[in-house]
Design an enzyme around this catalytic site. Structure first.
Site, PDB file in Angstrom:
ATOM      1  N   ARG A 162       6.947  70.966  60.916  1.00 22.14           N
ATOM      2  CA  ARG A 162       5.756  71.348  60.153  1.00 22.14           C
ATOM      3  C   ARG A 162       5.421  72.805  60.453  1.00 22.14           C
ATOM      4  O   ARG A 162       5.550  73.267  61.604  1.00 22.14           O
ATOM      5  CB  ARG A 162       4.604  70.447  60.586  1.00 22.14           C
ATOM      6  CG  ARG A 162       3.316  70.605  59.809  1.00 22.14           C
ATOM      7  CD  ARG A 162       3.424  70.066  58.427  1.00 22.14           C
ATOM      8  NE  ARG A 162       2.128  69.897  57.794  1.00 22.14           N
ATOM      9  CZ  ARG A 162       2.000  69.682  56.481  1.00 22.14           C
ATOM     10  NH1 ARG A 162       3.054  69.644  55.681  1.00 22.14           N
ATOM     11  NH2 ARG A 162       0.801  69.501  55.946  1.00 22.14           N
ATOM     12  N   THR A 201       6.936  68.922  46.697  1.00 28.63           N
ATOM     13  CA  THR A 201       7.641  68.214  47.782  1.00 28.63           C
ATOM     14  C   THR A 201       8.867  67.436  47.305  1.00 28.63           C
ATOM     15  O   THR A 201       9.029  67.140  46.133  1.00 28.63           O
ATOM     16  CB  THR A 201       6.678  67.259  48.524  1.00 28.63           C
ATOM     17  OG1 THR A 201       5.523  67.978  48.879  1.00 28.63           O
ATOM     18  CG2 THR A 201       7.275  66.659  49.755  1.00 28.63           C
ATOM     19  N   THR A 258       8.802  70.182  52.158  1.00 27.03           N
ATOM     20  CA  THR A 258       7.838  70.719  51.191  1.00 27.03           C
ATOM     21  C   THR A 258       7.535  72.205  51.369  1.00 27.03           C
ATOM     22  O   THR A 258       7.622  72.734  52.478  1.00 27.03           O
ATOM     23  CB  THR A 258       6.509  69.927  51.295  1.00 27.03           C
ATOM     24  OG1 THR A 258       5.653  70.317  50.228  1.00 27.03           O
ATOM     25  CG2 THR A 258       5.785  70.173  52.605  1.00 27.03           C
ATOM     26  N   GLU A 282       4.550  72.713  49.993  1.00 29.69           N
ATOM     27  CA  GLU A 282       3.190  72.294  49.649  1.00 29.69           C
ATOM     28  C   GLU A 282       3.019  72.249  48.135  1.00 29.69           C
ATOM     29  O   GLU A 282       3.623  71.417  47.507  1.00 29.69           O
ATOM     30  CB  GLU A 282       2.135  73.184  50.302  1.00 29.69           C
ATOM     31  CG  GLU A 282       0.864  72.440  50.703  1.00 29.69           C
ATOM     32  CD  GLU A 282       0.129  71.732  49.571  1.00 29.69           C
ATOM     33  OE1 GLU A 282       0.236  70.495  49.516  1.00 29.69           O
ATOM     34  OE2 GLU A 282      -0.581  72.387  48.795  1.00 29.69           O
ATOM     35  N   SER A 289       0.681  64.523  54.563  1.00 29.03           N
ATOM     36  CA  SER A 289       0.794  63.152  54.031  1.00 29.03           C
ATOM     37  C   SER A 289       2.230  62.672  54.060  1.00 29.03           C
ATOM     38  O   SER A 289       2.499  61.506  53.771  1.00 29.03           O
ATOM     39  CB  SER A 289       0.339  63.113  52.575  1.00 29.03           C
ATOM     40  OG  SER A 289      -0.888  63.733  52.425  1.00 29.03           O
ATOM     41  N   GLY A 347       1.720  64.783  47.182  1.00 34.00           N
ATOM     42  CA  GLY A 347       0.443  65.156  47.797  1.00 34.00           C
ATOM     43  C   GLY A 347      -0.026  64.021  48.685  1.00 34.00           C
ATOM     44  O   GLY A 347       0.791  63.297  49.255  1.00 34.00           O
TER      45      GLY A 347
END
Ligand code: GLU
Length: 576
Positions: free
Chosen positions: A102, A394, A412, A414, A459, A481
């Protein structure tokens, strides 16, 4: 020598010989490669992964090739300048590894990152476009780490398919064409403007259309550097310099991302979280991923007979929607980067706690808006509510190699095209908008507020499920999302409660309730159920629900894959 004396020796020799031959056959059988399979959002990406597996690569090797291609052919969704979560199962060692790639907030980020001068939150579009939404990318270094532990082929070989495609060109897929056509600002952005559009003789910009061939030599150059220098090819040197210059000199809301932020980035190995569900065990990543909310939904529903309620009936839809409300309420209260806030993960997944939550469900009427529960006294009601906004993009892909190793990876930039900034042929992410824009709500701090070095809550929920004997059963994940959690939970229910095939499970009409309205997928049979759902008190919102579920399941007949019909992907499989 007498014949009788010779016999025992001969017998021993023959038996020993049989044992050796049998052992050799058994050993060989044990090592015999089985079929491999890849399910991804792009046939180019699936084919790149297959090329690597044919050469003897592992699931992680193939994942690197798949991601390198996705970054090129599906730039609106994921890319090397983004972030990802990778769940890996090693069959031989019966071991699961969870990799967190991340993005992190740069050292210069503050809790007021997305507030205007009056302290009001920016609109999503204002926050998304430009430099200040760009987090320190995590994908490349996470893949490097996974390759160190599970790679078989040399790192540099894994970028060959993507380099070839970037140089020779690829045909624009329907979803990419649509994303370009729909985008409100892409044509105004430097670099992206020249890449995704061409000029008509009178100077008008014409968006790339489905089937047009795009070439990306800048990306080929980036890939060559990463191939030659490993993670340093991305986090140091010309690629890093171009990323930093692009963010700091962005025409809109320049950001603080620095060479030091890139140098400091570390992917994390986290302890996977697993929970029983019926006869199965479902594993995923802990926070900041969305996986534990999927497990909470399942844990709540474990208290009800979903198989008995049958697939997609009024009752099963109602119960799943209510369980989602409860789990999303907990998530919006408690979940954030575990390195910055204490999250009561095990208390939130405890069977007793989830049973209590389950009893909040009323079969005859919706609870409308669920309140967060109190998994522990210490954590109860400590935080303000995180009101998330994100736009779906994503990508998720699933791979099983011939040795039975599995990769379930969600990745992703985003929102569609991330920050809309481009560097090194890549879209730079806007992942920081996954933080709460408001650092405080109703006088309480928000767990998912921005802080330097912190990972925004996600998520993304890649999962791997095991059967009652502990063998790999299925792997799945999705974009979408914060609806991802609902999509993944419902698909698991379709597989584990309703015994659907992977293809049927991923194609099932969507409904999701993120603790507000009950969203149902337009153009599906759910529309006919809407009046009855309204009678149960649900506020119905009929809309496009864009998932991208790509999964693999084991059946007695062999592997079974599913590619979401809502996206452009496919499943590739090959017997040895
Ligand atoms: N950025 C989101 C997350 O990590 C995913 C966005 C999407 O799926 O579109 O949760």
């Amino acid at each position: 020598m007498r014949y009788e004396r010779l016999l025992p020796g001969l017998t021993i020799t023959v038996v020993a010989l049989l044992v050796v031959i049998g052992g050799a056959i058994w050993l060989q059988r044990g090592e015999e490669p089985r079929a491999f399979m890849i399910a991804s959002a792009s046939s180019y990406a699936s084919e790149a992964g297959a090329e690597i597996l044919r050469k003897g690569g592992s699931a992680v090797d193939a994942a690197i090739a798949v991601q390198a291609v996705l970054s090129l052919v599906e730039p609106e969704s994921s890319g090397l300048a983004g972030g990802a979560f990778l769940l890996h199962y090693n069959e031989a060692e019966d071991r699961i590894d969870a990799y967190d790639g991340r993005e992190t907030a740069p050292a210069g980020a503050t809790p007021a990152l997305f507030l205007d001068e009056e302290g009001k939150p920016l609109t999503f579009l204002e926050a998304m476009i430009g430099g200040s939404s760009v987090g320190t990318p995590g994908v490349v270094k996470m893949l490097w780490l996974a390759h160190e532990e599970h790679g078989v082929l040399p790192w540099e070989q894994l970028f060959e398919p993507a380099i070839r495609l970037a140089e020779d060109g690829f045909a624009v897929a329907p979803k990419l064409a649509q994303a370009i056509a729909r985008d409100p600002v892409l044509m105004q952005m430097p670099v992206a403007q020249d890449y995704f559009y061409r000029r008509s003789p009178d100077g008008a910009l014409i968006p790339a259309a489905e089937g047009d061939i795009l070439k990306n030599p800048a990306y080929a150059e980036t890939l060559r550097r990463i191939a030659a220098h490993g993670w340093k090819g991305f986090y140091e040197g010309p690629v890093a310099e171009e990323i930093v210059a692009t963010v700091q000199n962005a025409p809109l809301r320049p950001g603080t991302l620095s060479l030091q932020d890139l140098a400091d980035y570390e992917p994390k190995k986290r302890e996977p979280v697993c929970a029983p569900y019926r006869a199965y065990r479902v594993c995923t990543l802990p926070p900041p991923s969305g996986g534990m909310t999927v497990l909470q939904i399942l844990g709540i529903l474990e208290n009800y007979d979903l198989a008995g309620m049958e697939a997609m009936t009024l009752t099963s839809v109602h119960f799943i929607a209510e369980a989602e409300k409860l789990a999303y309420a907990d998530r919006d209260h408690y979940v954030a980067d575990p390195d910055f806030v204490s999250i009561p993960v095990s208390a939130m997944l405890e069977q007793e706690y989830l049973k209590k939550r389950a009893y909040e469900i009323d079969a005859s009427y919706t609870m409308s808006k669920a309140k967060p529960g109190a998994p522990t006294d210490e954590h109860a009601m400590r935080w303000g509510e995180n009101q998330p906004i994100d736009k779906p993009s994503t990508s998720h892909f699933t791979i099983i190699d011939g040795a039975g190793n599995v990769v379930s990876m969600t990745t992703t930039v985003e929102g569609p095209f991330g920050s809309h900034l481009m560097a090194g042929g890549m879209m730079l992410n806007n992942q920081l908008t996954d933080f709460s824009f408001l650092p405080e709500v109703d006088g309480k701090p928000v767990a998912n507020a921005v802080a330097a070095g912190k990972r925004p809550r996600s998520s993304m929920s890649p999962v791997i499920a095991f059967d009652d004997e502990g063998a790999f059963y299925a792997a799945i994940g999705s974009p979408g999302g914060n609806r991802i959690i609902g999509y993944v939970a419902k698909t698991l229910i379709a597989l584990l409660d309703w015994n659907m095939s992977m293809a049927d499970a991923v194609a099932l009409p969507h409904f999701v309730d993120r603790n507000g309205k009950l969203e149902i997928e337009e153009g599906t049979a759910l529309e006919e159920m809407a009046p009855q759902l309204r009678q149960l008190g649900h506020m119905i919102d009929t809309r496009e629900l864009m998932s991208g579920l790509h999964g693999i399941r084991v059946t007695p007949k062999g592997l079974e894959g599913g590619a979401d019909p809502r996206r452009d992907g496919n499943v590739v499989t090959e017997e040895p």
